[in-house]
Design a protein around this motif. Structure first.
Motif: not given
Length: 141
Positions: A90-112
């Protein structure tokens, strides 16, 4: 091609798209950033989300996963191996799939938002004035 102001931070972050044009890929693997956008050529070396995505994901998912593990423990009092086959997946299923979208949001936030590395402000020396300065120790005499 949309301008940076027209791009949605969350939209391009969730899609893993280039924050400038919205068409190119941001990632070259699961979490590894591509060197640059294939569509517009934006160099991604500005992006440094560091441990931000992992921190936000872990802090967000810690409550439901801990609650789930505690519920199993208090309700059934199972042996330890039961937690390994229930709570850990449950821990792995809750954390791993959303790592990539969170990283994408942070990078986009840095640029914009045009985020930059912090710098120390160098204080300017005081300007010389024509006022005479009293010698130290002479003020009380």
């Amino acid at each position: 091609m949309q301008s940076a102001a027209a791009q949605s931070i969350i939209g391009v972050g969730l899609r893993g798209a280039c924050p400038r044009c919205g068409r190119g890929k941001l990632f070259d693997g699961f979490l590894k950033l591509a060197p640059r956008c294939a569509a517009c050529g934006l160099d991604y070396t500005f992006a440094d989300p560091a441990d931000g995505p992992a921190f936000f994901v872990m802090m967000t998912m810690a409550f439901p996963v801990t609650g789930f593990g505690m519920w199993i423990e208090l309700t059934y009092a199972p042996p330890f191996w039961v937690h390994l086959v229930t709570t850990l997946p449950f821990l792995l299923a809750a954390c791993i799939p959303i790592l990539r979208p969170f990283k994408g949001i942070l990078v986009a936030s840095q640029y914009i938002n045009k985020a930059e590395e912090g710098r120390f402000a160098v204080p300017k020396p005081p300007e010389a004035t024509d006022r005479p300065v009293a010698p130290s120790g002479a003020a009380g005499l």
